[in-house]
Design a protein around this motif. Structure first.
Motif, PDB file in Angstrom:
ATOM      1  N   ASP A 236      42.054 -48.216   6.418  1.00 13.26           N
ATOM      2  CA  ASP A 236      41.427 -48.250   7.745  1.00 13.26           C
ATOM      3  C   ASP A 236      41.666 -49.549   8.495  1.00 13.26           C
ATOM      4  O   ASP A 236      40.932 -49.869   9.429  1.00 13.26           O
ATOM      5  CB  ASP A 236      39.917 -47.993   7.647  1.00 13.26           C
ATOM      6  N   LYS A 237      42.680 -50.291   8.141  1.00 16.86           N
ATOM      7  CA  LYS A 237      43.038 -51.497   8.880  1.00 16.86           C
ATOM      8  C   LYS A 237      44.125 -51.169   9.901  1.00 16.86           C
ATOM      9  O   LYS A 237      44.945 -50.281   9.690  1.00 16.86           O
ATOM     10  CB  LYS A 237      43.523 -52.593   7.929  1.00 16.86           C
ATOM     11  N   THR A 238      44.129 -51.897  10.994  1.00 17.11           N
ATOM     12  CA  THR A 238      45.169 -51.707  11.998  1.00 17.11           C
ATOM     13  C   THR A 238      46.360 -52.605  11.673  1.00 17.11           C
ATOM     14  O   THR A 238      46.193 -53.716  11.150  1.00 17.11           O
ATOM     15  CB  THR A 238      44.639 -52.031  13.396  1.00 17.11           C
TER      16      THR A 238
ATOM     17  N   GLU B 206      54.147 -57.119  23.106  1.00 14.79           N
ATOM     18  CA  GLU B 206      53.230 -56.011  22.912  1.00 14.79           C
ATOM     19  C   GLU B 206      53.827 -54.704  23.409  1.00 14.79           C
ATOM     20  O   GLU B 206      53.540 -53.631  22.863  1.00 14.79           O
ATOM     21  CB  GLU B 206      51.917 -56.298  23.639  1.00 14.79           C
ATOM     22  N   ALA B 207      54.652 -54.769  24.445  1.00 11.11           N
ATOM     23  CA  ALA B 207      55.263 -53.550  24.969  1.00 11.11           C
ATOM     24  C   ALA B 207      56.257 -52.957  23.982  1.00 11.11           C
ATOM     25  O   ALA B 207      56.501 -51.756  23.987  1.00 11.11           O
ATOM     26  CB  ALA B 207      55.953 -53.826  26.300  1.00 11.11           C
ATOM     27  N   ASP B 208      56.825 -53.790  23.119  1.00 13.04           N
ATOM     28  CA  ASP B 208      57.816 -53.326  22.156  1.00 13.04           C
ATOM     29  C   ASP B 208      57.195 -52.964  20.815  1.00 13.04           C
ATOM     30  O   ASP B 208      57.915 -52.605  19.883  1.00 13.04           O
ATOM     31  CB  ASP B 208      58.886 -54.402  21.942  1.00 13.04           C
ATOM     32  N   THR B 209      55.884 -53.075  20.667  1.00 11.66           N
ATOM     33  CA  THR B 209      55.218 -52.766  19.409  1.00 11.66           C
ATOM     34  C   THR B 209      54.180 -51.670  19.612  1.00 11.66           C
ATOM     35  O   THR B 209      53.718 -51.417  20.717  1.00 11.66           O
ATOM     36  CB  THR B 209      54.529 -54.016  18.829  1.00 11.66           C
ATOM     37  N   VAL B 210      53.842 -51.033  18.508  1.00  7.80           N
ATOM     38  CA  VAL B 210      52.851 -49.962  18.515  1.00  7.80           C
ATOM     39  C   VAL B 210      51.828 -50.267  17.429  1.00  7.80           C
ATOM     40  O   VAL B 210      52.181 -50.650  16.311  1.00  7.80           O
ATOM     41  CB  VAL B 210      53.495 -48.585  18.259  1.00  7.80           C
ATOM     42  N   GLU B 211      50.553 -50.086  17.764  1.00  5.81           N
ATOM     43  CA  GLU B 211      49.486 -50.328  16.796  1.00  5.81           C
ATOM     44  C   GLU B 211      49.095 -49.028  16.118  1.00  5.81           C
ATOM     45  O   GLU B 211      48.886 -48.002  16.777  1.00  5.81           O
ATOM     46  CB  GLU B 211      48.273 -50.937  17.493  1.00  5.81           C
ATOM     47  N   HIS B 212      49.009 -49.045  14.798  1.00  9.17           N
ATOM     48  CA  HIS B 212      48.628 -47.881  14.011  1.00  9.17           C
ATOM     49  C   HIS B 212      47.412 -48.206  13.166  1.00  9.17           C
ATOM     50  O   HIS B 212      47.123 -49.374  12.879  1.00  9.17           O
ATOM     51  CB  HIS B 212      49.776 -47.431  13.097  1.00  9.17           C
TER      52      HIS B 212
END
Length: 400
Positions: free
Chosen positions: A146-148, A134-140
């Motif tokens: 409108d989906k993440t 999770e630290a190496d990924t980013v959520e957009h």
């Protein structure tokens, strides 16, 4: 800090000075018939016989204040000598389907430590690998459906899935303009990937790579840009700048710095072959723009905040047709350039299936501003002709 002091001063003022509340209230009282032809004849690209200096002086009352620029999402400098900027993004004024929850009565019973357990419910598990991932990924948030979705910091998708979306707006009858389906229905268009804008609602920054003019040069120009979706969000792909007389001042294709996910051709008009022959980078375009844009140059555009963010340009003297012609329902609603051009100029823009033209949009924005100046000058001239006819109030005459 300079920016904090400025921000405190802006919000001590009253309201957005550039939004014409009277005209907005008039629109609320009297609905507009969009099928009615404009009361004024179609306006050419040079409707005014006015010098650049006179036009700049006429536009001084319409320049956006610092508070208004902050509210509309313009990039603002952190400090006077810094190349870093901050941007405040309001949540988009659009319909969002309510989240639905479904229950599967045939789902197997959850047992901690079983195959369906992620490990967080087990006493003997360690979430180290999940935390590292999770630290190496980013959520957009996808700006179309409108989906993440998640991406690595290097711009790679963790999970590749198609994007099902409606490209049209939601009309007053809660139907999409693209396919006439009801709001919340399944998307009518499919793209290979999800995309994001590069910014999130709320405070964004500090943002690197911004430039600004350092000396006065004068002039009044209209700017419009087109962008495509990359792994870093929206990036500049095309730009056009015109003068007040409609003369083309600058036009160029721009090569994005990050890999392109979607060329956004339906709206940008940019195709893969266009970017294949683009030679200029964002830094090249910034240097070119600063060659004729100074600290006192007035820049005109429709939703110009998007263009300045794409250009990574800090500028304080701007006239935005979104504020010049406010929406009847008020901020944060904005009227489209196509609707404004059709109503006030008698001209249809952005009608091509191949996408928008930055040159056409820049000329439409300039003509809308010139039309506003023309009406204001005509109104002042009419008032000056009528004022000598008015007699001063005399209580003795009135009482007789």
């Amino acid at each position: 800090m300079y920016f904090c002091i400025q921000l405190q001063n802006w919000f001590s003022e009253d309201g957005l000075a550039t939004v014409d509340s009277a005209s907005a209230a008039a629109r609320r009282r009297k609905p507009r018939d969009r099928r009615r032809p404009p009361s004024t004849p179609p306006t050419p690209s040079t409707p005014l016989s006015i010098t650049t200096e006179e036009l700049a002086e006429a536009l001084r009352p319409h320049l956006l204040s610092g508070k208004c620029m902050w509210t509309l999402g313009y990039p603002l400098e952190i400090e006077t000598t810094s190349s870093k900027a901050v941007v405040y993004i309001n949540p988009p004024p659009r319909h969002r389907p309510l989240p639905t929850t479904t229950w599967d009565v045939n789902a197997p019973e959850f047992v901690p430590g079983s195959q369906g357990d992620s490990g967080r419910g087990s006493l003997g598990s360690t979430p180290r690998s999940d935390s590292d991932e999770e630290a190496d990924t980013v959520e957009h948030l996808c700006v179309r459906c409108d989906k993440t979705f998640r991406m690595t910091r290097e711009g790679e998708f963790l999970k590749v899935e198609p994007c099902l979306y409606h490209w049209g707006r939601v009309s007053a009858d809660c139907r999409y303009t693209c396919c006439k389906s009801l709001w919340g229905s399944r998307g009518c268009s499919t793209a290979r990937f999800h995309v994001w804008s590069g910014t999130r609602p709320g405070m964004n920054g500090p943002l690197e790579g911004y430039v600004r003019a350092r000396s006065p040069r004068g002039g009044v120009y209209a700017i419009d840009t087109e962008m495509c979706y990359t792994t870093a969000g929206l990036e500049l792909a095309s730009i056009a700048v015109i003068a007040a007389d409609g003369r083309l001042v600058y036009k160029s294709l721009v090569k994005p710095s990050s890999p392109v996910i979607d060329h956004n051709t339906r709206f940008s008009g940019i195709r893969p072959r266009d970017l294949a022959r683009a030679t200029k980078t964002l830094r090249d375009v910034q240097n070119d723009i600063l060659g004729f844009v100074g600290t006192d140059t007035i820049l005109i555009g429709h939703a110009l905040d998007n263009d300045l963010r794409a250009l990574k340009l800090l500028h304080g003297a701007v006239v935005d047709t979104c504020a010049l012609y406010p929406h009847a329902r008020g901020f944060p609603m904005r009227r489209s350039l196509r609707a404004l051009s059709e109503e006030f100029l008698g001209r249809i823009v952005q009608h091509r299936s191949a996408g928008h033209s930055p040159l056409e949009d820049a000329r439409a924005a300039m003509d809308l501003v010139l039309l506003k100046v023309h009406k204001e000058r005509a109104s002042r001239a009419l008032m000056s002709d009528q004022l000598p006819m008015l007699q001063p109030y005399d209580p003795l005459i009135s009482a007789a």
